[in-house]
Design an enzyme around this catalytic site. Structure first.
Site, short mmCIF file in Angstrom:
data_model
loop_
_atom_site.label_atom_id
_atom_site.label_comp_id
_atom_site.label_asym_id
_atom_site.label_seq_id
_atom_site.Cartn_x
_atom_site.Cartn_y
_atom_site.Cartn_z
N LEU A 29 9.91 7.81 19.69
CA LEU A 29 11.07 6.91 19.59
C LEU A 29 11.57 6.78 18.16
CD1 LEU A 29 12.81 4.47 20.70
CD2 LEU A 29 10.84 3.03 20.16
N GLU A 88 5.84 11.62 25.80
CA GLU A 88 6.47 11.26 27.08
C GLU A 88 7.47 12.34 27.49
OE1 GLU A 88 7.64 7.19 25.66
OE2 GLU A 88 6.67 6.57 27.51
N GLU A 146 1.85 3.58 20.04
CA GLU A 146 2.66 2.40 20.33
C GLU A 146 1.95 1.11 19.93
OE1 GLU A 146 2.67 5.09 22.09
OE2 GLU A 146 4.67 5.48 22.88
N GLY A 170 7.75 3.50 26.78
CA GLY A 170 9.02 3.09 27.39
C GLY A 170 9.81 4.28 27.87
C1 1HE Z 1 10.94 8.43 11.66
C2 1HE Z 1 10.00 8.50 12.70
C3 1HE Z 1 10.24 7.70 13.86
C4 1HE Z 1 9.35 9.80 11.13
N1 1HE Z 1 11.35 6.95 13.88
N2 1HE Z 1 12.02 7.65 11.73
N3 1HE Z 1 6.26 7.02 16.53
C5 1HE Z 1 5.36 6.88 15.53
O1 1HE Z 1 4.78 5.85 15.35
C6 1HE Z 1 5.19 8.07 14.63
C7 1HE Z 1 5.83 7.78 13.30
N4 1HE Z 1 5.87 8.96 12.43
C8 1HE Z 1 4.77 9.44 11.77
O2 1HE Z 1 3.66 8.98 11.94
C9 1HE Z 1 5.02 10.59 10.82
O3 1HE Z 1 6.40 10.61 10.50
C10 1HE Z 1 4.63 11.98 11.38
C11 1HE Z 1 3.10 12.06 11.49
C12 1HE Z 1 5.26 12.25 12.74
C13 1HE Z 1 5.14 13.06 10.41
O4 1HE Z 1 4.68 12.79 9.09
P1 1HE Z 1 5.40 13.49 7.85
O5 1HE Z 1 4.61 13.11 6.62
O6 1HE Z 1 5.61 14.92 8.14
O7 1HE Z 1 6.88 12.84 7.78
P2 1HE Z 1 7.34 11.39 7.24
O8 1HE Z 1 7.49 11.46 5.76
O9 1HE Z 1 6.49 10.31 7.77
O10 1HE Z 1 8.77 11.25 7.93
C14 1HE Z 1 9.91 11.96 7.48
C15 1HE Z 1 11.11 11.09 7.76
O11 1HE Z 1 11.23 10.87 9.16
C16 1HE Z 1 10.97 9.70 7.13
O12 1HE Z 1 12.28 9.26 6.82
P3 1HE Z 1 12.84 9.37 5.30
O13 1HE Z 1 14.18 8.76 5.38
O14 1HE Z 1 11.85 8.65 4.45
O15 1HE Z 1 12.86 10.86 5.00
C17 1HE Z 1 10.45 8.87 8.28
O16 1HE Z 1 10.74 7.50 8.14
C18 1HE Z 1 11.19 9.47 9.43
N5 1HE Z 1 10.50 9.25 10.70
N6 1HE Z 1 9.02 9.35 12.34
C19 1HE Z 1 12.20 6.93 12.83
N7 1HE Z 1 9.43 7.72 14.91
C20 1HE Z 1 10.54 5.20 24.66
S1 1HE Z 1 9.35 4.30 23.93
C21 1HE Z 1 8.39 5.38 22.98
C22 1HE Z 1 7.61 4.61 21.98
C23 1HE Z 1 7.21 5.45 20.84
O17 1HE Z 1 7.55 6.61 20.74
S2 1HE Z 1 6.19 4.70 19.69
C24 1HE Z 1 5.75 5.94 18.58
C25 1HE Z 1 6.68 5.99 17.41
#
Ligand code: 1HE
Length: 261
Positions: A66, A114, A134, A142
């Site tokens: 998400l 998902e 999550e 979701g």
């Molecule tokens: C994002 C997102 C995101 C990255 N939404 N912006 N998902 C999570 O909890 C996973 C969150 N993401 C991470 O843990 C990491 O980004 C990763 C392990 C996937 C990748 O790490 P990395 O070091 O390669 O990248 P980064 O530096 O963390 O992210 C690069 C950019 O993407 C950065 O933005 P920037 O403006 O600083 O460059 C991040 O903020 C952005 N970014 N992930 C928004 N998820 C229908 S309900 C489903 C519920 C869920 O999916 S909950 C799980 C959410």
């Protein structure tokens, strides 16, 4: 191209195979409502000649789930609508006209998992990892994961994944039945296309039965399931294409099943 104007999902046609690619690598293919809408549009406008979809993602990660930037502004009512927007397109993927082969690399987490769970075949590169963070974010599944991921690996594993935030490696994901293939990094797309061509070679009626009847049968009590199966078997084998294919085998003109297929 400017990342702000690039399409969020790209479509490339390779004969009967359409490659749909999540195209937001700078945000790790985080799934925004705009991306969901784009995916829906791409699926709805696939040419009739397409028989299989390969679902891929640009960059090092399949999807970070998400788009968390959408959460702070969302009311409870909007949250429900948000989930339903995801459900609509995910249902089209899982129960649509064409089988879907997903190529998974890097993070396949939250909503990314998902989405992957909607595919019929999952090919993971050996750098892939799978998680449901999550709980860490204070939110909940979701995008249908409580149903789809639980069906794949069981309610107990999903509970533990969500409580502890643990991830499964590609090898572990294969072992627990979350994926069907593990391949070397960089080779997932080629493997997915190889599988897609095999699927496209099946009789359309068989693919229809596999996509539409099999999941229903799995939900039915045994007596109903066997009845549905027998009706579906009768319909598929009545197709002229089935007769031709069986005749070709009997006349020794069709390939045998081979070890390593
Ligand atoms: C994002 C997102 C995101 C990255 N939404 N912006 N998902 C999570 O909890 C996973 C969150 N993401 C991470 O843990 C990491 O980004 C990763 C392990 C996937 C990748 O790490 P990395 O070091 O390669 O990248 P980064 O530096 O963390 O992210 C690069 C950019 O993407 C950065 O933005 P920037 O403006 O600083 O460059 C991040 O903020 C952005 N970014 N992930 C928004 N998820 C229908 S309900 C489903 C519920 C869920 O999916 S909950 C799980 C959410």
């Amino acid at each position: 191209m400017n990342p702000n104007t690039a399409p969020l999902v790209t479509v490339q046609l390779h004969g009967r195979v359409a490659e749909l690619t999540l195209n937001r690598p700078d945000k790790r293919n985080a799934i925004s409502l705009a991306m969901v809408a784009e995916l829906e549009r791409c699926i709805a406008t696939l040419p009739a000649t397409v028989g299989v979809v390969v679902l891929a993602a640009r960059g090092e990660h399949f999807s970070a789930g998400l788009d968390l930037s959408e959460v702070p502004e969302m009311s409870a009512a909007e949250g429900v609508q948000h989930s339903h927007a995801w459900y609509r397109v995910f249902e089209q993927l899982q129960f649509g006209r064409v089988p879907v082969v997903a190529v998974l690399q890097g993070a396949v987490v939250g909503g990314g998992l998902e989405l992957a769970a909607c595919a019929h075949v999952r090919v993971a590169e050996d750098n892939a990892y799978f998680g449901l963070p999550e709980g860490r974010r204070g939110i909940f599944l979701g995008g249908g994961g409580s149903v789809r991921v639980s069906k794949l690996i069981g309610f107990s594993r999903v509970t533990e994944m969500m409580l502890t935030g643990r991830t499964y490696s590609a090898a572990e994901a294969f072992a627990i039945g979350l994926t069907h293939y593990t391949v070397a990094t960089g080779t997932g797309l080629a493997k997915a296309h190889e599988l897609a061509l095999r699927i496209a070679d099946n009789a359309p009626m068989s693919n229809y039965a596999i996509l539409r009847a099999l999941p229903l049968i799995a939900e039915q009590p045994m007596s109903h399931g066997l009845m549905t199966e027998s009706l579906m078997a009768a319909v598929t084998q009545s197709e002229p294409e089935a007769k031709q294919r069986v005749q070709a085998f009997l006349a020794k003109r069709a390939a045998k099943v081979q070890r390593g297929d």
